[in-house]
Design a protein around this motif. Sequence first.
Motif, PDB file in Angstrom:
ATOM      1  N   VAL A   1       0.829  -1.215   0.000  1.00 56.56           N
ATOM      2  CA  VAL A   1       0.000   0.000   0.000  1.00 56.56           C
ATOM      3  C   VAL A   1       0.865   1.269   0.000  1.00 56.56           C
ATOM      4  O   VAL A   1       0.355   2.364   0.177  1.00 56.56           O
ATOM      5  CB  VAL A   1      -0.979   0.033   1.194  1.00 56.56           C
ATOM      6  CG1 VAL A   1      -2.020  -1.070   1.058  1.00 56.56           C
ATOM      7  CG2 VAL A   1      -0.255  -0.055   2.513  1.00 56.56           C
ATOM      8  N   THR A   2       2.155   1.094  -0.199  1.00 49.97           N
ATOM      9  CA  THR A   2       3.041   2.254  -0.285  1.00 49.97           C
ATOM     10  C   THR A   2       3.385   2.516  -1.740  1.00 49.97           C
ATOM     11  O   THR A   2       3.728   1.600  -2.481  1.00 49.97           O
ATOM     12  CB  THR A   2       4.334   1.992   0.509  1.00 49.97           C
ATOM     13  OG1 THR A   2       3.982   1.640   1.832  1.00 49.97           O
ATOM     14  CG2 THR A   2       5.211   3.227   0.531  1.00 49.97           C
ATOM     15  N   TYR A   3       3.250   3.741  -2.140  1.00 46.72           N
ATOM     16  CA  TYR A   3       3.569   4.089  -3.518  1.00 46.72           C
ATOM     17  C   TYR A   3       4.389   5.371  -3.513  1.00 46.72           C
ATOM     18  O   TYR A   3       3.985   6.371  -2.909  1.00 46.72           O
ATOM     19  CB  TYR A   3       2.281   4.267  -4.330  1.00 46.72           C
ATOM     20  CG  TYR A   3       2.530   4.593  -5.788  1.00 46.72           C
ATOM     21  CD1 TYR A   3       2.922   3.589  -6.672  1.00 46.72           C
ATOM     22  CD2 TYR A   3       2.384   5.883  -6.267  1.00 46.72           C
ATOM     23  CE1 TYR A   3       3.165   3.865  -8.003  1.00 46.72           C
ATOM     24  CE2 TYR A   3       2.624   6.175  -7.594  1.00 46.72           C
ATOM     25  CZ  TYR A   3       3.015   5.164  -8.462  1.00 46.72           C
ATOM     26  OH  TYR A   3       3.248   5.447  -9.770  1.00 46.72           O
ATOM     27  N   ASP A   4       5.532   5.326  -4.161  1.00 46.37           N
ATOM     28  CA  ASP A   4       6.404   6.484  -4.218  1.00 46.37           C
ATOM     29  C   ASP A   4       6.720   6.997  -2.803  1.00 46.37           C
ATOM     30  O   ASP A   4       6.730   8.198  -2.546  1.00 46.37           O
ATOM     31  CB  ASP A   4       5.738   7.592  -5.045  1.00 46.37           C
ATOM     32  CG  ASP A   4       6.784   8.558  -5.625  1.00 46.37           C
ATOM     33  OD1 ASP A   4       7.972   8.275  -5.435  1.00 46.37           O
ATOM     34  OD2 ASP A   4       6.403   9.569  -6.226  1.00 46.37           O
ATOM     35  N   GLY A   5       6.924   6.085  -1.889  1.00 47.40           N
ATOM     36  CA  GLY A   5       7.305   6.448  -0.542  1.00 47.40           C
ATOM     37  C   GLY A   5       6.177   6.899   0.360  1.00 47.40           C
ATOM     38  O   GLY A   5       6.395   7.212   1.523  1.00 47.40           O
ATOM     39  N   VAL A   6       4.958   6.954  -0.167  1.00 43.83           N
ATOM     40  CA  VAL A   6       3.830   7.435   0.626  1.00 43.83           C
ATOM     41  C   VAL A   6       2.881   6.275   0.890  1.00 43.83           C
ATOM     42  O   VAL A   6       2.572   5.494  -0.016  1.00 43.83           O
ATOM     43  CB  VAL A   6       3.087   8.563  -0.121  1.00 43.83           C
ATOM     44  CG1 VAL A   6       1.895   9.045   0.681  1.00 43.83           C
ATOM     45  CG2 VAL A   6       4.035   9.698  -0.446  1.00 43.83           C
ATOM     46  N   SER A   7       2.401   6.172   2.126  1.00 41.50           N
ATOM     47  CA  SER A   7       1.465   5.116   2.466  1.00 41.50           C
ATOM     48  C   SER A   7       0.031   5.592   2.191  1.00 41.50           C
ATOM     49  O   SER A   7      -0.354   6.683   2.579  1.00 41.50           O
ATOM     50  CB  SER A   7       1.630   4.739   3.930  1.00 41.50           C
ATOM     51  OG  SER A   7       0.503   4.012   4.364  1.00 41.50           O
TER      52      SER A   7
ATOM     53  N   ALA B   1       2.193 -16.132   1.599  1.00 40.96           N
ATOM     54  CA  ALA B   1       2.091 -14.751   1.126  1.00 40.96           C
ATOM     55  C   ALA B   1       3.168 -13.859   1.729  1.00 40.96           C
ATOM     56  O   ALA B   1       3.528 -12.841   1.162  1.00 40.96           O
ATOM     57  CB  ALA B   1       0.703 -14.197   1.447  1.00 40.96           C
ATOM     58  N   GLU B   2       3.688 -14.272   2.894  1.00 38.87           N
ATOM     59  CA  GLU B   2       4.689 -13.422   3.532  1.00 38.87           C
ATOM     60  C   GLU B   2       5.966 -13.313   2.713  1.00 38.87           C
ATOM     61  O   GLU B   2       6.660 -12.307   2.765  1.00 38.87           O
ATOM     62  CB  GLU B   2       5.010 -13.960   4.941  1.00 38.87           C
ATOM     63  CG  GLU B   2       3.957 -13.540   5.953  1.00 38.87           C
ATOM     64  CD  GLU B   2       4.143 -14.211   7.297  1.00 38.87           C
ATOM     65  OE1 GLU B   2       5.305 -14.484   7.669  1.00 38.87           O
ATOM     66  OE2 GLU B   2       3.129 -14.466   7.966  1.00 38.87           O
ATOM     67  N   THR B   3       6.288 -14.377   1.962  1.00 39.52           N
ATOM     68  CA  THR B   3       7.506 -14.304   1.150  1.00 39.52           C
ATOM     69  C   THR B   3       7.177 -14.052  -0.321  1.00 39.52           C
ATOM     70  O   THR B   3       8.062 -14.076  -1.172  1.00 39.52           O
ATOM     71  CB  THR B   3       8.320 -15.603   1.253  1.00 39.52           C
ATOM     72  OG1 THR B   3       7.474 -16.687   0.864  1.00 39.52           O
ATOM     73  CG2 THR B   3       8.831 -15.816   2.653  1.00 39.52           C
ATOM     74  N   ALA B   4       5.913 -13.846  -0.634  1.00 37.46           N
ATOM     75  CA  ALA B   4       5.544 -13.558  -2.024  1.00 37.46           C
ATOM     76  C   ALA B   4       5.987 -12.142  -2.374  1.00 37.46           C
ATOM     77  O   ALA B   4       6.361 -11.361  -1.498  1.00 37.46           O
ATOM     78  CB  ALA B   4       4.043 -13.702  -2.208  1.00 37.46           C
ATOM     79  N   LEU B   5       5.961 -11.820  -3.657  1.00 41.31           N
ATOM     80  CA  LEU B   5       6.379 -10.491  -4.107  1.00 41.31           C
ATOM     81  C   LEU B   5       5.152  -9.660  -4.435  1.00 41.31           C
ATOM     82  O   LEU B   5       4.337 -10.083  -5.252  1.00 41.31           O
ATOM     83  CB  LEU B   5       7.245 -10.631  -5.366  1.00 41.31           C
ATOM     84  CG  LEU B   5       8.567 -11.362  -5.182  1.00 41.31           C
ATOM     85  CD1 LEU B   5       9.087 -11.860  -6.521  1.00 41.31           C
ATOM     86  CD2 LEU B   5       9.581 -10.450  -4.505  1.00 41.31           C
ATOM     87  N   PRO B   6       5.020  -8.488  -3.801  1.00 42.90           N
ATOM     88  CA  PRO B   6       3.836  -7.678  -4.099  1.00 42.90           C
ATOM     89  C   PRO B   6       3.740  -7.397  -5.594  1.00 42.90           C
ATOM     90  O   PRO B   6       4.743  -7.140  -6.251  1.00 42.90           O
ATOM     91  CB  PRO B   6       4.085  -6.384  -3.321  1.00 42.90           C
ATOM     92  CG  PRO B   6       5.041  -6.744  -2.254  1.00 42.90           C
ATOM     93  CD  PRO B   6       5.888  -7.856  -2.807  1.00 42.90           C
ATOM     94  N   MET B   7       2.547  -7.467  -6.104  1.00 42.65           N
ATOM     95  CA  MET B   7       2.329  -7.182  -7.521  1.00 42.65           C
ATOM     96  C   MET B   7       2.696  -5.713  -7.770  1.00 42.65           C
ATOM     97  O   MET B   7       2.309  -4.839  -7.002  1.00 42.65           O
ATOM     98  CB  MET B   7       0.849  -7.386  -7.810  1.00 42.65           C
ATOM     99  CG  MET B   7       0.538  -7.425  -9.259  1.00 42.65           C
ATOM    100  SD  MET B   7      -0.279  -8.956  -9.701  1.00 42.65           S
ATOM    101  CE  MET B   7      -1.840  -8.800  -8.927  1.00 42.65           C
ATOM    102  N   PRO B   8       3.451  -5.442  -8.843  1.00 46.88           N
ATOM    103  CA  PRO B   8       3.832  -4.041  -9.080  1.00 46.88           C
ATOM    104  C   PRO B   8       2.596  -3.178  -9.334  1.00 46.88           C
ATOM    105  O   PRO B   8       1.698  -3.582 -10.064  1.00 46.88           O
ATOM    106  CB  PRO B   8       4.705  -4.113 -10.335  1.00 46.88           C
ATOM    107  CG  PRO B   8       5.143  -5.535 -10.434  1.00 46.88           C
ATOM    108  CD  PRO B   8       4.036  -6.342  -9.836  1.00 46.88           C
ATOM    109  N   ALA B   9       2.595  -2.008  -8.721  1.00 47.44           N
ATOM    110  CA  ALA B   9       1.478  -1.089  -8.925  1.00 47.44           C
ATOM    111  C   ALA B   9       1.893   0.073  -9.808  1.00 47.44           C
ATOM    112  O   ALA B   9       1.124   0.987 -10.039  1.00 47.44           O
ATOM    113  CB  ALA B   9       0.974  -0.568  -7.580  1.00 47.44           C
TER     114      ALA B   9
END
Lengths: 550, 377, 300
Positions: free
Chosen positions: B97-103, B329-337
């Motif tokens: 849920v963080t994008y460009d350093g902002v939550s 899910a803890e070691t999965a890679l977040p889908m790129p947003a």
Amino acid sequence: MASTTRSSAPEPAGNSAETTLPWGAGDSAPATEPKRAHSRGFGVGFVVKLILMALINAFGIYGIVAAFGVGSWAIAVFLILALIAANLIYFLPGRRILPAKYLFPGLIFLLVFQVFVILYTGYTAFTNYGDGHNGTKEDAIAQLEQTYEQRVEGSPQYPVTVLSSDDDGALALATLQDGQVLVGSQDTALAPAANAESSDGSVTAVDGYEVLDYAETVNSPEQLAELRVPVSDDPADGALRTADGSTAFAYTPTLTYDDGQDAMVDADGTVWADQGTGAFVSPDGEELRPGWQVFVGFDNFAAVFDPEVIGGPFLSVTLWTFAFALISVASTFLLGLLLAILLNDKNLKGRNIYRAIIFMPYAFPMFLSALIWAGLLNTDYGWVNQVLLSGAGVPWLEDPWMARLSVLLVNLWLGFPYMFLISTGALQSIPEELYESAAMDGAGPVRRFRSITLPMLMVAVGPLLIASFAMNFNNFNVIYLVTQGGPQDLDSTTGVGATDILISFVYKIAFSGGTNDYGLAAALSILIFVMVAVVSLLTFRRSKALEEIN
Amino acid sequence: MGPGQLRIQAGDDEIPGLQQIAERFTDATGVTVEFIQREINAQSISDFIAQAPMGQAPDILISPHDNLGQLAANGVIASVEMGDRGEDFTQNALTAVTYDGVSYGVPYAVECVAMVRNDDLTQDEPETFDDLRAVGRRLMDEQGLQYPFTISQSPTNGDPYHLYALQTSFGAEVFARDEDGEYLPELTMGGSEGEQFANYLADLGETGDLRTSMTPDIAKEAFINGESGFHLCGPWDLVDLEAAEMNCTVFPIPPAGPEEARPFAGVQAFFVNANGRNPVAAQDFVTNWITQPESQLALYKSTGRPPASSTAVEQMQDDPWRTQYAVIAETALPMPAIPAMGAVWSFWGTAQNAIVDGRGEPQQLWENMISNIEGQI
Amino acid sequence: MSSATTQPQTQRGRKRRTKAGRSNAWWRHVVALIMCVFALFPLVYALSSSLSEAGSLMGSNQLFATVTGANYQQLFSDPQTPFMRWFVNSLVIAGATALGTTLMGAAAAYAFSRFRFNGRRKGLMSLLVIQMFPQLLAFVAIFLLLFAISGVYPFLGLNSRMGLIAVYLGGALGANTFLMYGFFNTIPRDIDEAATIDGASHAQIYWTMILPLVRPILVVVAMLSFIMAFSDFLLAQIVLQDPSQYTLAVGLYEFVSVQFGEDWGVFSAGAIIAALPVMLLFLFLQRYIVAGLTGGAVKG
């Protein structure tokens, strides 16, 4: 309804062998009846008209007043013009204005809901509207300042209470630290308050302030969003901001808007300037998001000349679009007509049932049936290959030409009931007597079809076929639901596929590249529109398709 | 003046759980909650973006995090600072849920794909993907099964999402990441790692182990009918496996290459409309109420998605399948947003399909894909 | 279907046709049956899926492997999805749209067919051309428009069924006008002229003579616009935001618009039920469509 039909429908011409028109010139039966209706109905009709016009005027005047009230000038002007037009059209005498009486209601709706879409698209084509350029510059500045605040590293989370000053109603924040109530406002840093009470870890009263309850807090979102309470006199400690009215964090601004330079200034000194592109741009060309909407002139139209777009796939996509639209109209119409003629035979038992079944594809949500078709045509598992062709691996949707055939097939299935329905309706306008007299003249079924059915039918459905062509030309849904334009051309960076028609191609160019570019989509769809309109108008002008035979 | 109303756009399955949370919220604050039932897809996201600047969009939007980049670039969602309340969440959930350093959001579920085994057919626990294929082949010979394993694919678009764990096991992640784990628009699928994966895909296709024609419906139904011993799927298939009263075990996807097979993690999160009508109450609702383990559990119960809060995961009793999903899910890679991802999907999928179907030389097709995507970014 | 007529010619014709009908009957049935199979077989999948437990659409070629009414039951019992309400909304919206489209389209077609005025041909062309305009941005434009209208006429704006009906009526002068225009042209102008000589006004000619004569096409247009409004979800989704205002199409679409979580079983069940009123309407209106000009005259 049945009785009016009987009373006003003319008797069929007794002997029509002498004329090629369905109705003999000697038709005199209806002449007597309207006369009766005329003498009786004039007053009633006029009263109905008066009542309707009174309602329309009331509706319009209410709207004009309301539109002025809320400052919707465009709507007010439109309503005034429309209302004047309505009154002129329906109250002025004269034959010249007669057609307008019949056209006006439909035209108003057309103007409001269809022409507006066109105008709006035209407007958008000259803007950069799309992802990242969604709103106004003010919105973008506010959003950037708000978003790019940096939480002070290692700073705690402050439970806060929102206060309102007794003097001027300005908001302030109170927080409890080691049993001590601290209060601060926009200009004054947090400081111990003299007379304050607290209970259960939250501030309940502060001298000189009113403690806001929940409703009061959530009802002052603008002030709360702007409120920054300095933690101390050292700016590096940051200022408190609360988003939810109960918890605050200390932030230091990273991006601030500088009025003088009309730019966003970064904490590290970088200046993001407005260079007219609808976004703040850094010296090295990076853009801040969100930006805002600006006019970009013909930039979107220039995108067409991107060699990747116009060079390679454009021509083949255009050809396929015409082929798709033409074949779709022809195939659905032929099949629909054939069935309509077949089932128009009164002696065919069960024809009502047949008609109902054949009509069924049209009664079903197209969305579902298109997806079912995609499944039926699955290479390994689809019913068509598995059952119908007993295990053949026909690549219905994978091979470019098979995929084209498949979308045509699915479109045939989706569209033929429509043509069947209108052909059935149109066949009813051909009097049986024509066939009978033709049969007496010794004409066989083929000649009767060619010399009577087809010409008569084309009068009725010819214009519709043109409309149907127009609809299929932009039939995005079928393409999108069945193949999504695929199979994709693996060598093209545009992502174009074999079954892409112009409109789905535009969709890919403007929307699938990661961001939705509505300006580009609008410009491209206008170009498509101009192209189709010109080609169609030229064709139809020559074909006289819109002229009746009478 | 009362505290007003909150309008929340949510999916069909989320609303029953949300109603429980909303009731407590309304009791405590007096804010009434209205639900707008709308599933998330490209159109509903576009609608939200178009309607938000006019103040017409709902106050709160629930969406998978892969739409975050688009929402943030349009400035239609507000930053959301969870502070100490975020400590309970897994790192993946917070990164997503963080994008460009902002939550920007409060997560409520983390989903990824894993391998589900039909325990009635086999008890084998293959170490590598090749082992799994071998076991599957053996089951086909011995027990007459149809497939070595089942996996959801798409004949028109391909399905790189379901295949991603295999791809990462060769070390070919889609984008580079910075030190905080955030994605950069720099494609890293190429090189020898990518080529190895392309070759592996070609082999999967040649042997018939992987079929592009196997749509999600077909894959799931085949597994339920006992036609395969292994099924690669997400937690959304579990409801049907439970309905069929299957006897299954969930385990991580065995790697096909030398590295760990890490699937994509998709995070479902609450986002706050930046131009909403009741922004303070909206912030209150998501940061103070949705973060509660109790709320996370309520949403888990109504959606069947493994929760994002660690406390809630620990409280998922009698649900070994979803607990296992949460662990994976803890070691999965977040889908790129990031927006560049939009350019990747279609080329990625069609190239994979072409390789699996043998419509060209695998490495050549893969290189072609890389240059096409780079051309678009 | 038709009562006896005493006209000798018609009787002779009927006799001939009866004979022809008998000798041709078998192949007509064959063709009709083949077409029925073509029309039906994809829909059988929807039926099978609506009765299956699995909630999948194309899971197997084994149709009706399991038969259960669970999906239908869920459709009507889930409080999240007020299916009956959507159904009523759809009927009201589609019914009003059908009525309005038919009235306005017929009036416009009459004007184009019967009057010769400046810009008539251009008007027809413009209607045609407007339909060729790609509606890619309609979802933004319509929303903006209704948002503005909301401020003036709240009952016509966003989230109102009336607003949606108004949007649909924007298409009243579309393909329907061409369909009716063509049909009106098949009615000889001698009829109007004779009536005009007898002193009938244009309105009387239109309402009491022309409209009854074109009844089959009015019914066809009404059906087509009913179906259009009944099955549309793109526009409806923009206008209607509150689930209690949804139409059937919008509500059903929500079942399958979530990736990997599609509930095809319930969707198919809903689609089958949604198709019923359209089917019933067709069965009911069929006799009005086929009992056209000649039928109306010959029949009693």
